[in-house]
Design a protein around this motif. Structure first.
Motif, PDB file in Angstrom:
ATOM      1  N   GLY A 139       0.805  -1.212   0.000  1.00 13.62           N
ATOM      2  CA  GLY A 139       0.000   0.000   0.000  1.00 13.62           C
ATOM      3  C   GLY A 139       0.834   1.256   0.000  1.00 13.62           C
ATOM      4  N   ALA A 140       1.938   1.228  -0.746  1.00 10.06           N
ATOM      5  CA  ALA A 140       2.923   2.323  -0.685  1.00 10.06           C
ATOM      6  C   ALA A 140       2.836   3.279  -1.866  1.00 10.06           C
TER       7      ALA A 140
ATOM      8  N   GLY B 280       1.935   5.179   3.329  1.00  8.74           N
ATOM      9  CA  GLY B 280       2.747   4.099   2.768  1.00  8.74           C
ATOM     10  C   GLY B 280       3.892   4.611   1.921  1.00  8.74           C
ATOM     11  N   ALA B 281       3.624   5.642   1.127  1.00  7.85           N
ATOM     12  CA  ALA B 281       4.690   6.246   0.315  1.00  7.85           C
ATOM     13  C   ALA B 281       5.753   6.859   1.220  1.00  7.85           C
ATOM     14  N   GLY B 282       5.319   7.478   2.316  1.00 10.69           N
ATOM     15  CA  GLY B 282       6.288   8.042   3.254  1.00 10.69           C
ATOM     16  C   GLY B 282       7.166   6.979   3.880  1.00 10.69           C
ATOM     17  N   MET B 283       6.593   5.825   4.189  1.00 15.28           N
ATOM     18  CA  MET B 283       7.372   4.724   4.753  1.00 15.28           C
ATOM     19  C   MET B 283       8.397   4.216   3.746  1.00 15.28           C
ATOM     20  N   ALA B 284       7.965   4.048   2.497  1.00 18.61           N
ATOM     21  CA  ALA B 284       8.884   3.572   1.457  1.00 18.61           C
ATOM     22  C   ALA B 284      10.026   4.558   1.236  1.00 18.61           C
ATOM     23  N   ARG B 285       9.703   5.845   1.178  1.00 18.87           N
ATOM     24  CA  ARG B 285      10.735   6.865   0.979  1.00 18.87           C
ATOM     25  C   ARG B 285      11.721   6.889   2.141  1.00 18.87           C
ATOM     26  N   ALA B 286      11.207   6.750   3.356  1.00 22.79           N
ATOM     27  CA  ALA B 286      12.077   6.797   4.524  1.00 22.79           C
ATOM     28  C   ALA B 286      13.046   5.618   4.553  1.00 22.79           C
ATOM     29  N   LEU B 287      12.546   4.419   4.270  1.00 21.41           N
ATOM     30  CA  LEU B 287      13.428   3.245   4.253  1.00 21.41           C
ATOM     31  C   LEU B 287      14.482   3.364   3.155  1.00 21.41           C
ATOM     32  N   ALA B 288      14.056   3.827   1.987  1.00 23.41           N
ATOM     33  CA  ALA B 288      15.017   4.004   0.889  1.00 23.41           C
ATOM     34  C   ALA B 288      16.055   5.052   1.246  1.00 23.41           C
ATOM     35  N   GLY B 289      15.629   6.096   1.964  1.00 29.36           N
ATOM     36  CA  GLY B 289      16.555   7.144   2.363  1.00 29.36           C
ATOM     37  C   GLY B 289      17.632   6.666   3.309  1.00 29.36           C
TER      38      GLY B 289
ATOM     39  N   ASP C 265       1.476  -1.659  -4.567  1.00 24.75           N
ATOM     40  CA  ASP C 265       0.186  -0.990  -4.627  1.00 24.75           C
ATOM     41  C   ASP C 265      -0.675  -1.773  -5.596  1.00 24.75           C
ATOM     42  N   LEU C 266      -1.966  -1.731  -5.391  1.00 22.65           N
ATOM     43  CA  LEU C 266      -2.872  -2.396  -6.318  1.00 22.65           C
ATOM     44  C   LEU C 266      -2.828  -1.726  -7.683  1.00 22.65           C
ATOM     45  N   ASP C 267      -2.495  -0.432  -7.684  1.00 27.00           N
ATOM     46  CA  ASP C 267      -2.429   0.365  -8.905  1.00 27.00           C
ATOM     47  C   ASP C 267      -0.972   0.557  -9.318  1.00 27.00           C
ATOM     48  N   LEU C 268      -0.605   0.062 -10.488  1.00 23.20           N
ATOM     49  CA  LEU C 268       0.774   0.137 -10.965  1.00 23.20           C
ATOM     50  C   LEU C 268       1.255   1.577 -11.060  1.00 23.20           C
ATOM     51  N   GLY C 269       0.402   2.464 -11.546  1.00 22.28           N
ATOM     52  CA  GLY C 269       0.809   3.854 -11.707  1.00 22.28           C
ATOM     53  C   GLY C 269       1.209   4.496 -10.395  1.00 22.28           C
ATOM     54  N   ARG C 270       0.458   4.230  -9.343  1.00 22.69           N
ATOM     55  CA  ARG C 270       0.807   4.808  -8.043  1.00 22.69           C
ATOM     56  C   ARG C 270       2.128   4.230  -7.535  1.00 22.69           C
ATOM     57  N   ALA C 271       2.323   2.923  -7.709  1.00 24.72           N
ATOM     58  CA  ALA C 271       3.588   2.318  -7.294  1.00 24.72           C
ATOM     59  C   ALA C 271       4.754   2.936  -8.053  1.00 24.72           C
ATOM     60  N   GLU C 272       4.573   3.167  -9.334  1.00 20.93           N
ATOM     61  CA  GLU C 272       5.634   3.772 -10.137  1.00 20.93           C
ATOM     62  C   GLU C 272       5.917   5.204  -9.707  1.00 20.93           C
ATOM     63  N   ASP C 273       4.892   5.927  -9.292  1.00 19.16           N
ATOM     64  CA  ASP C 273       5.098   7.298  -8.817  1.00 19.16           C
ATOM     65  C   ASP C 273       5.988   7.326  -7.582  1.00 19.16           C
ATOM     66  N   THR C 274       5.724   6.419  -6.635  1.00 16.06           N
ATOM     67  CA  THR C 274       6.561   6.375  -5.436  1.00 16.06           C
ATOM     68  C   THR C 274       7.981   5.950  -5.779  1.00 16.06           C
TER      69      THR C 274
END
Length: 252
Positions: free
Chosen positions: A13-14, A19-28, A37-46
């Protein structure tokens, strides 16, 4: 401190919001991140946000309630990132603007709608945990962070009984997993979020917002920072716990 170099994280759900904030923080902090994400476009945006900041990420679009899809998605993410998922953040849920979270007084809810909030919040998490545990056990190290809500432990009269039931169930599940897997070097904790900046669609949250002692709702960066700690190598002696991140709101 909090160095995730060499680790692979899956955040479900990132595609946006917390969820996007969690993914960005771990990557950082150096993790390679599979952005689900269920939606490919949203996953690609993150993923694009992470890559623009110098991190590494791949999209992992699958439905967490579909066990076969989870297994295939986790396997592909591991191949794409060159390793095994050893950090799992279960954050997937049903955004109020795109799905039916089962809001409303329970007495008025169609029984046909009872399953969805429970399946995504409980069985979706189970599917992901079951899929990543073998790799974590083989490595002798793993972190499971389950995102929950105060609604899992506090009765609220705002029409979230189904949502709260799913969260209550998954918190119990994580407590048991923490005990089963601690000898293998795997920790499992719950991060219970309070009212977030994107909340409020589908039910009236104004009363809850007014009672937050810090005077504001949570944001993706707040959630990301807490997840980094819970998933870090430094948190090896913290397991089986539920941590409230809610601006000081009282839980009972």
């Amino acid at each position: 401190m909090f160095d995730f170099t060499g680790h692979i994280a899956l955040v479900t759900g990132a595609g946006r919001n917390a969820g996007a904030g969690m993914a960005r923080a771990l990557a950082g902090q150096g993790a390679a991140v599979a952005v689900n994400d269920l939606d490919l476009g949203r996953a690609e945006d993150t993923c694009a946000q992470i890559e623009q900041a110098g991190g590494r990420a791949v999209p992992a679009p699958f439905d967490v309630t579909d066990l076969d899809a989870v297994r295939a998605g986790v396997a592909k993410a591991g191949t794409d990132l060159g390793g095994t998922v050893d950090v799992l953040v279960n954050n997937a849920g049903i955004p109020a603007d795109i799905g039916d979270m089962g809001y409303g007084p329970f007495r008025d809810l169609d029984p046909a709608k009872w399953r969805t909030p429970v399946e995504i919040n409980l069985f979706g998490a189970m599917n992901c945990v079951h899929t990543v545990l073998p790799g974590m056990r083989e490595a002798g190290w793993g972190r499971i962070v389950q995102i929950s809500s105060g609604a899992g432990r506090v009765g609220l009269g705002m029409g979230v009984a189904l949502y709260g039931s799913g969260k209550s169930g998954v918190e119990g599940f994580i407590r048991h997993i923490s005990q089963e897997e601690a000898p293998a070097g795997i920790t499992a904790n719950v991060l219970a979020l309070g009212l977030m900046s994107n909340a409020g669609r589908g039910t009236d949250t104004s009363g809850v917002a007014a009672g937050i002692p810090t005077g504001r709702r949570g944001n993706p960066e707040d959630a990301g920072a807490a997840v980094v700690y819970l998933a870090s190598p430094e948190a090896s002696w913290l397991t089986g716990q539920t941590i409230d991140l809610n601006g000081g709101s009282q839980t009972r």
